[in-house]
Every structure is written in C-alpha cells, then in structure tokens.
Design an enzyme around this catalytic site. Structure first.
Site, PDB file in Angstrom:
ATOM      1  CB  CYS A 111      -0.716   0.024   1.288  1.00  0.00           C
ATOM      2  SG  CYS A 111      -0.268   0.143   2.943  1.00  0.00           S
ATOM      3  CG  HIS A 132      -4.661   0.125   3.753  1.00  0.00           C
ATOM      4  ND1 HIS A 132      -3.852  -0.936   3.287  1.00  0.00           N
ATOM      5  CD2 HIS A 132      -5.430   0.539   2.863  1.00  0.00           C
ATOM      6  CE1 HIS A 132      -4.402  -1.080   1.918  1.00  0.00           C
ATOM      7  NE2 HIS A 132      -5.158  -0.163   1.594  1.00  0.00           N
ATOM      8  CG  HIS A 175      -6.707   0.390  -1.756  1.00  0.00           C
ATOM      9  ND1 HIS A 175      -6.668  -0.088  -0.307  1.00  0.00           N
ATOM     10  CD2 HIS A 175      -7.639   0.032  -2.495  1.00  0.00           C
ATOM     11  CE1 HIS A 175      -7.715  -1.031  -0.817  1.00  0.00           C
ATOM     12  NE2 HIS A 175      -8.405  -0.864  -1.699  1.00  0.00           N
TER      13      HIS A 175
END
Length: 356
Positions: free
Chosen positions: A271, A319, A331
């Site tokens: 990520c 994240h 993402h």
C-alpha cells in the site's frame, strides 16, 4: 483327593461383547473429552469468515509496515557504514603520508649523525642562516606531530562510529528477521483464511464483497457500478495541481498490479509502496511507511479531501490509499487482491494528508 469344581463357562457374546463396548466408549470419551477431535469443527458463517479474513489482512499490513520501516533504517545504516569506510580510507591515506614524511625526517637526522644543535651552531659557517633553518625545522616538526596526532584521533573516532554503525545494522537485521518470521506466520493464517473463503459459494462471496482470490474485486477496479471514473482523465482533471494529477495518473496505470509485501513497483506494490511510487513519478519524495507518510504533508479532514490526497485507515495507520474523488481511492489492498479502485468506507478511516 478333593473334588475339582468345573469352572463356569462365560458366554462369548456376554462379557466379551460388554468389554469391547466399554473400551469403545472409553475411547470415544477420551477422543471427545481430552483432545476435542470427536466434535466436528464448527461451521463458520460467511460473515464470520469475512471478519476473520479482514482481521488477518490488517495484521499482515501492520507487520508489513513495520518491516518496511526496519528495512529503511537498515538501508540508511548500510549507506552510513559505506560513508564511514570511505572517510576512514581517506584519513588513513593521509596518516600514511604523514608517517612517510616523519620517516624521511628521521632518516635525515640519522644521516646528519644526530649532532647536538648547539655544536652544529658552533660549527656552522653561517650561524644566522642555521638558526633560521633550525627554527623552521622545529616549527615543521611541531606541525608534523600535530598533524599526525590529529589524523590518528580522527581515525579512532571513525573506527568508533563504524563499529557503532555495524552494531546498529546487526540489531536492525535481527529485527528484520523477527518481522519476517511474523510475516511468515501471517502468511499461513492468510492461506487458511483463503481456504475458508474458497468454501463459500460464489453468491456468498459476492454478497460479502470477496472474490475468489480477489478476482471479483479486481474486476470492479475497471468496471462496475462502484467505479465512478467514466474516463481515465476524470480524476486527474479534478486534481488541484499538476503533481497531484501526475500521481493519480501513475496509480491508474497500475490498476491490476499484484500486491507484494515490501514492493515499491514498477510491477508490484504494497500500500505505501504504491503511494510512494505514484508521487515519485510526480517528482515528490515520500517516506516509505504509512506512519511516516501521514506526516509528509498537511493534515486535512475527510470533508476537505481533494484528488491526490493520501488517505489512511485503521487506528494503527497501517494502510494508505490515493484519493481520486467521489469518495473513492486507488490502493493496493492485500495479497488476495491487486491494485484497484475502492470506496473509502471499505475500511475505518483514520486521517488524510495533502502532500502538494
């Protein structure tokens, strides 16, 4: 002789059968009462499977970001060691030159016979010139000694720093190995969770938003009602500046790329690796980890979001995604799904940062 009483015959189908039945019951009791294998594994509901998988994904992401941070520090330590080694080599060369000069001076004194300076003054044809030369030699000797002492001190300091850096790197590598072991454990849990997902029907996976191996979600990255990007340029057109637009454009070209722990592109990402690569393409250098990237710009509220902002999730800031407008982001989700478009509401929102 005493009469021998004939023993009474036991029924073959009586006690023997009862004994066998008792043993069987005892075995069953042992199996169920002690190790629990006598009971079938409770069947998880689709919702329970989804909750378990989501938890495992988050644990894996936390471990990944910690690993990324440790690796970043280890790489910096390695660069520091190389710099120290180069500096030590230069100063060692300087020290060797100083030693050679001292050796030449010592040899010259030996050739002169080590005559006492007062006697040399008495025997000199030109006392004034001798005195000038002796004064110069004395000053040169002092400078030479000071230079050697200074270089030696610098070399000692560098050796100390280099030793400290080696110790630091050893510690970091040990930490990396520990994190790698944790990641391996998480990988095993993820494999088990994927096996559970595979037992669900296609309709159940679709209802929960989980595809087989992430394929359903990957499909929604380019098509489907949840994707509001009518054209590739829709999000970039709404970006507040050219660098944010460039970052979004890069991320859009990476849709469908696989998620790989520790990867920063160009063919796979985690990520924070994706957001770092996206802004790198726009000429902006971001830190490596989520918990550093959130401090890389100006914090903005969810209501203030603009395309190109970094959006973060979970209380651990584990994240990150790239906001593209209309409540959506691009993402790299987790090992079960490639880079894709997803709604911000997919995970618990934790904050946002405007980089440019």
């Amino acid at each position: 002789m005493a009469a021998h009483r004939k023993p009474r015959q036991r029924s073959a189908g009586g006690n023997t059968a009862r004994t066998a039945w008792t043993i069987a019951l005892a075995g069953a009791a042992t199996a169920t009462g002690f190790d629990g294998t006598g009971h079938a594994e409770p069947q998880l509901t689709p919702e329970q499977v989804k909750a378990k998988v989501d938890k495992l994904y988050q644990e894996a992401e936390v471990a990944t970001e910690k690993y990324n941070g440790a690796k970043e520090k280890a790489d910096a330590a390695e660069r520091r060691i190389r710099t120290l080694q180069d500096e030590a080599a230069r100063k060692t060369e300087k020290l060797n030159s100083a030693r050679e000069a001292l050796g030449s001076m010592a040899a010259a004194q030996y050739r002169d016979g080590g005559v006492d300076p007062s006697l040399q003054l008495a025997l000199s044809d030109d006392p004034d010139r001798y005195l000038d030369g002796a004064e110069f030699a004395e000053r040169a000797g002092h400078r030479q000694a000071a230079s050697v002492a200074g270089v030696r001190e610098q070399l000692r300091e560098i050796e100390q720093l280099r030793g400290a850096a080696r110790l630091e790197l050893t510690s970091l590598k040990s930490r990396q190995a520990e994190l790698q072991g944790h990641k391996n454990t998480i990988t095993g849990k993820l494999d088990a969770a994927r096996s559970l997902l595979a037992q669900l029907t296609a309709d159940e996976r679709a209802r929960l938003g989980e595809g087989a191996g992430g394929t359903d979600r990957a499909a929604r990255s380019s098509t489907g009602p949840r994707n509001a990007l009518a054209t590739p340029g829709a999000a970039t057109a709404q970006a507040p500046n050219s660098r944010a637009a460039a970052a979004i454009s890069y991320a859009q070209t990476k849709l469908g790329s696989p998620y790989v722990w520790g990867a920063t592109g160009p063919n796979a990402f985690d990520c924070s690796g994706l957001t770092q690569a996206a802004y790198r393409s726009a000429g902006i250098s971001l830190p490596r980890t989520t918990y550093a990237q959130i401090d890389a710009g100006r914090r903005v509220s969810r209501a203030e979001l603009l395309p190109g902002d970094l959006v973060f999730f979970y209380s651990s800031i584990s994240h990150v995604g790239l906001y593209i407008g209309n409540g959506q982001m691009i993402h790299a989700p987790n090992p079960s799904a490639p880079v894709r478009v997803a709604p911000l509401d997919e995970m618990p929102f934790a904050g946002a940062t405007r980089v440019v």
